[in-house]
Design an enzyme around this catalytic site. Sequence first.
Site, PDB file in Angstrom:
ATOM      1  N   ASN A 144      50.350  55.161  30.270  1.00  0.00           N
ATOM      2  CA  ASN A 144      50.292  53.836  30.887  1.00  0.00           C
ATOM      3  C   ASN A 144      51.461  53.027  30.346  1.00  0.00           C
ATOM      4  OD1 ASN A 144      49.713  51.325  31.849  1.00  0.00           O
ATOM      5  ND2 ASN A 144      47.696  51.156  30.894  1.00  0.00           N
ATOM      6  N   ARG A 170      49.233  55.962  34.984  1.00  0.00           N
ATOM      7  CA  ARG A 170      48.540  54.833  35.610  1.00  0.00           C
ATOM      8  C   ARG A 170      49.576  53.941  36.297  1.00  0.00           C
ATOM      9  NH1 ARG A 170      47.221  49.229  33.404  1.00  0.00           N
ATOM     10  NH2 ARG A 170      45.843  48.433  35.015  1.00  0.00           N
ATOM     11  N   HIS A 219      41.776  47.325  39.226  1.00  0.00           N
ATOM     12  CA  HIS A 219      40.687  47.985  38.477  1.00  0.00           C
ATOM     13  C   HIS A 219      40.043  49.129  39.279  1.00  0.00           C
ATOM     14  CE1 HIS A 219      40.105  44.031  36.045  1.00  0.00           C
ATOM     15  NE2 HIS A 219      40.871  44.872  35.368  1.00  0.00           N
ATOM     16  N   ARG A 239      43.617  33.819  32.848  1.00  0.00           N
ATOM     17  CA  ARG A 239      43.863  33.539  34.274  1.00  0.00           C
ATOM     18  C   ARG A 239      42.763  32.635  34.832  1.00  0.00           C
ATOM     19  NH1 ARG A 239      44.345  39.578  35.215  1.00  0.00           N
ATOM     20  NH2 ARG A 239      46.481  40.073  34.616  1.00  0.00           N
ATOM     21  N   GLU A 244      39.045  54.869  32.008  1.00  0.00           N
ATOM     22  CA  GLU A 244      40.125  55.035  32.993  1.00  0.00           C
ATOM     23  C   GLU A 244      40.979  56.259  32.686  1.00  0.00           C
ATOM     24  OE1 GLU A 244      40.865  50.790  32.247  1.00  0.00           O
ATOM     25  OE2 GLU A 244      41.520  50.675  34.323  1.00  0.00           O
TER      26      GLU A 244
END
Length: 401
Positions: free
Chosen positions: A12, A91, A180, A241, A385
């Site tokens: 990743n 990823r 996601h 956020r 993941e």
Amino acid sequence: MTTATPLILVINCGSSSLKFALQPVDSIDPILSGLAECLGLEDARIIIKDSDGNKTTQTLNGGRHAEAMEVLTRDLAQRGLLDKVAAIGHRIVHGGERFTASAIVTDDVMAGIEECCELAPLHNPGHLVGIRAAQKAFPGLKQVVVFDTAFHQTMQPAVYRYAVPKRFYTDYHVRRYGMHGTSCRYVTGEAIRVLDLDPADHGIIICHLGNGASATAVKNGQCVDTTMGMTPLEGLIMGTRSGDIDPAAVTYIARREKLDLDGIDHLLNKQSGLLGISGVSSDCRALEEAAVAGNPDAQLALQMFAHRLSRLIGGLATSLDRLDAIVFTGGIGENSSLLRAKTLEHLRIFGFKLDAAANDAAIRGKAGVITAAGSPVAVVVNTNEECMIARDTAELAGIQA
Ligand code: AMP
């Protein structure tokens, strides 16, 4: 360290970081994992951790992704693991409308990821650098790309389009994509297994609650709606956020504070959310501590998080025929019994009733159902993941245990 099982190297890459996990194809636990960080800076370093928790840190002398890969391959060779690496899975944050599933890397696929850079300018360029560095370090090995957006490509136009003139969609690809997706795919499989659901006939809502947070409605294994939008900014309140906000409030703030577009971007992505509301931290653990100590802004941040989440869960449910379960996952979803309890309290209108003891017990890697008998089901599932990326990679590269 020896292993007979083929290994998948899961990567990743960000613009200045490279996370990795070495995953046996038949296991959910990596045998080695780590992180190269501060790439390109003087203190660039790589930290490698084995499954017993032993850590080594090596300097990269200002090196970047290629140097990190070099040190990693040397380390793997010393551990006798290099020859066992059978394929590499990457990823990728944004696959636009082009990528609806994982893919083997080809020149054409690389060009496709490049095209999606404008949709994820902070992520996709770093991914491309990572793929090229891996190709150089592992010549001849198959490389696979797994997209965070791919799972959400089953959403219908009525769900993914924005109510702005059509040309913004046709000319600039402005629509909701969702993120996601890799976590959602893994968690869907786990929820089906744990709750003994019919893989072809179920309805669940997955709440992936970490630093970034989203909720996704899944009908019969397919995404039908999700809270994140064209970017990860839409939807739930997150660490830094804002999630949903009246766009007119944004233009109003910009005028009052004389903010330019980058200033707005920074405000909504980096200074808002739990951090902005509380003024304490973006980290849920720190907020829970501050709330217990009586800080009213931390208390409000947690209340707002639970309110927004339950409100959007209610909306997502309208895309399902039936709600078999709400699934909590991610750092907050898997650990914050407080936020799970607050959320289910809001959802009492739908009959949800918490099993407080089961909820308190479902932390730090322990999963399971957290609702009382007779209540609609809510369950905690640990996401993975890396495991999902390794599975896709093994399948596409034709590697078996
Ligand atoms: P992630 O992005 O999935 O790694 O999740 C990070 C978030 O999980 C942070 O807000 C953490 O504070 C939160 N988290 C991790 N452990 C706990 C815990 N025991 N209680 C509450 N929140 C936690």
